[in-house]
Structures are given as structure tokens and as C-alpha cells.
Design a protein around this motif. Structure first.
Motif, short mmCIF file in Angstrom:
data_model
loop_
_atom_site.label_atom_id
_atom_site.label_comp_id
_atom_site.label_asym_id
_atom_site.label_seq_id
_atom_site.Cartn_x
_atom_site.Cartn_y
_atom_site.Cartn_z
N ARG A 161 0.82 -1.21 0.00
CA ARG A 161 0.00 0.00 0.00
C ARG A 161 0.85 1.25 0.00
NH1 ARG A 161 -4.74 1.35 -0.47
NH2 ARG A 161 -5.11 2.29 1.55
N LEU A 162 2.03 1.12 0.61
CA LEU A 162 2.87 2.29 0.83
C LEU A 162 4.29 1.95 0.40
CD1 LEU A 162 3.30 5.12 2.13
CD2 LEU A 162 3.67 3.93 4.31
N LEU A 163 4.82 2.75 -0.49
CA LEU A 163 6.21 2.55 -0.93
C LEU A 163 7.06 3.70 -0.43
CD1 LEU A 163 5.43 1.46 -4.58
CD2 LEU A 163 6.27 0.00 -2.75
N LEU A 164 8.13 3.35 0.27
CA LEU A 164 9.04 4.35 0.80
C LEU A 164 10.38 4.14 0.10
CD1 LEU A 164 8.13 3.77 4.55
CD2 LEU A 164 7.29 5.59 3.07
N ALA A 192 -1.59 2.64 -4.79
CA ALA A 192 -0.57 2.69 -3.74
C ALA A 192 -0.19 4.15 -3.49
CB ALA A 192 0.66 1.90 -4.17
N SER A 193 0.56 4.38 -2.44
CA SER A 193 1.06 5.72 -2.15
C SER A 193 2.57 5.64 -2.06
CB SER A 193 0.50 6.22 -0.83
OG SER A 193 -0.90 6.14 -0.86
N VAL A 194 3.23 6.69 -2.50
CA VAL A 194 4.70 6.66 -2.54
C VAL A 194 5.27 7.90 -1.85
CG1 VAL A 194 6.73 6.71 -4.04
CG2 VAL A 194 4.73 5.37 -4.72
N LEU A 195 6.24 7.65 -1.00
CA LEU A 195 7.03 8.73 -0.40
C LEU A 195 8.46 8.53 -0.90
CD1 LEU A 195 6.86 11.13 1.57
CD2 LEU A 195 7.31 9.55 3.44
#
Ligand SMILES: Nc1ncnc2c1ncn2[C@@H]1O[C@H](COP(=O)(O)OP(=O)(O)O)[C@@H](O)[C@H]1O
Ligand SMILES: [Mg+2]
Length: 230
Positions: A161-164, A192-195
């Protein structure tokens, strides 16, 4: 839907006279489908921010929620991380005794996916990223750019869900870096969400939003010109 929420996060490394205040009250929310770039000088707290956001490091104060789960209250943080968070480390952290494909399979196998299926998933991501030709080589047989592709594949595999990503384009040439940004943006399109930590305005231009860190504080970014690359 908010995928990542940091509220009033501080992180002090060490204590006493040598204490370093790496984050000084950072609040940040990332919505589903959002690509957010983090920029800032060396030592401004970017890596600390990513580590805290992914539950690899605990804030000294403040809260971190992933998909509504308070990381301080999650019983099996390692499982949540494996399932929900893909992480590309600044120094990659590939396991040298495993091949590229095995490195990518590992988080899935730890999560109970059978080897055969994990291998299929790994090969699909490695192919998507253009790394299938060296899937069966070991990290020390790969170039820096190839190793970086493998680390990115490992972060993308499964339904994260979250890519760092901490400088995921550092060892790549411009076309290689653009390709990675295209992949990250496609993951955002898929929900998804990306930081993404980057020094390169070229890559930050892919982001929906850029957060500037300076001495552990989020600086006002309203006067920073952005040219969209998408
Ligand atoms: N484990 C640690 N122990 C002590 N100081 C640290 C540690 N990690 C980071 N720091 C310090 O915290 C500050 C922020 O570091 P970091 O988050 O790595 O910044 P960036 O990624 O922006 O270069 C720096 O002053 C760094 O020296
Ligand atoms: Mg860093």
C-alpha cells in the motif's frame, strides 16, 4: 483515504550533549494514490522520516498511522511492514547470499506465500522493471544500477500500500531513473502511495506534491516552482 499520517513526529538520536534532533515536529499526510517527494539538504532528516514512516524506527514523540493503524499499538509490526510497506533503502540492503530473484521472493515467502508462487511474482516484477536477464545472479555479480533495480523490485512485489524509497535512482542513469519514476507513478495509479526521497528536481517533478525538509522541519514549499513531467 489517508494511507500514511504522521502527527507531531519528533526523533532525537542519542541523548545528552550529543543528542541530534533529526525531526522536530513533522506532520504529514499521504492519500491513496499520491506520490510525494521529499527534498532537503544532507542531514535534514529525510532518511529518519522514511524510517519512522515505515516503522523501522520509532518516533521520540508524535504518532504514525498506516492505513489507520497506529504503529505504536500494532502487535506484529514486522508483519504489517512486510505486507503493507515496500522499502527501498538508501544502501539497498540486498542479501548477498541470495540471487536477485530470491531477494525479491523473500518478503513474500516470509509472509507464507509458497516458493513457486513467490518466484512467479518475483519474476513478474523483475520483468516489469527490465531486470529479468539477471534474476539468477547474485548481488556481487551485478552493477550498482542493476542492484538498485533489484532493491526496487523487492519493494514493489506483493500488494504493498505504501512505498518508501530513499534515493532509489541514485545509481541509475537518466533513462533508468525515469523508468523507475514511471513504475512508481503506475503503482500510484493502481492505488498505492509513494514517499520518495530525491535530490533531483527532474524526479521530484513526477510528484503530486513536494515536501521540503530543513533541519528536521517541513519548510514552506509554496514558492518553489514545479514543472510537471507527467
Ligand atoms: N542512528 C543515528 N544516530 C545518531 N544520529 C543520527 C542517526 N541517524 C541520523 N542521525 C543524524 O540525524 C540527522 C538527520 O539524518 P538523516 O535522517 O540521515 O538525514 P538525511 O537523510 O536528510 O541526510 C543528521 O544530523 C544525522 O547525523
Ligand atoms: Mg538520507
Amino acid at each position: 483515504m489517508t494511507v500514511l499520517a504522521l502527527a507531531g513526529v519528533t526523533r532525537v538520536h542519542g541523548d545528552g550533549e550529543t543528542a541530534v534532533h533529526a525531526l522536530k515536529g513533522v506532520s504529514l499526510q499521504i492519500a491513496e494514490g499520491e506520490l510525494v517527494a521529499v527534498m532537503g539538504p544532507s542531514g535534514s532528516g529525510k532518511s529518519t522520516l522514511l524510517n519512522v514512516a515505515g516503522g523501522l524506527d520509532r518516533p521520540t514523540s508524535g504518532t504514525v498511522h498506516i492505513d489507520g493503524h497506529d504503529l505504536a499499538a500494532v502487535r506484529d509490526l514486522a508483519a504489517l511492514r512486510r505486507r503493507s510497506v515496500g522499502y527501498v533503502f538508501q544502501d539497498l540492503n540486498l542479501i548477498t547470499s541470495l540471487t536477485a530473484a530470491e531477494n525479491v521472493m523473500l518478503p513474500r515467502e516470509l509472509d507464507g506465500v509458497r516458493s513457486r508462487k513467490a518466484r512467479e511474482e518475483a519474476m513478474a516484477v523483475l520483468t516489469e522493471i527490465g531486470a529479468e536477464s539477471f534474476a539468477d545472479r547474485f548481488p556481487d555479480e551485478l552493477s550498482g544500477g542493476q542492484r538498485q533495480q533489484v532493491a526496487i523490485a523487492r519493494a514493489l512485489v506483493g500488494e504493498r500500500r505504501l512505498l518508501l524509497a530513499d534515493e532509489p535512482t541514485g545509481a541509475l542513469d537518466t533513462p533508468g531513473g525515469d523508468e523507475i519514476l514511471r513504475l512508481l507513478a503506475a503503482r500510484c495509479e493502481a492505488g498505492a502511495s509513494v514517499l520518495l526521497v530525491t535530490h533531483e528536481p527532474r524526479y521530484a517533478a513526477w510528484a503530486d506534491r513536494v515536501v521540503f525538509l530543513r533541519d528536521g522541519v517541513v519548510a514552506d514549499a509554496t514558492d518553489v516552482p514545479m514543472v510537471s513531467a507527467r
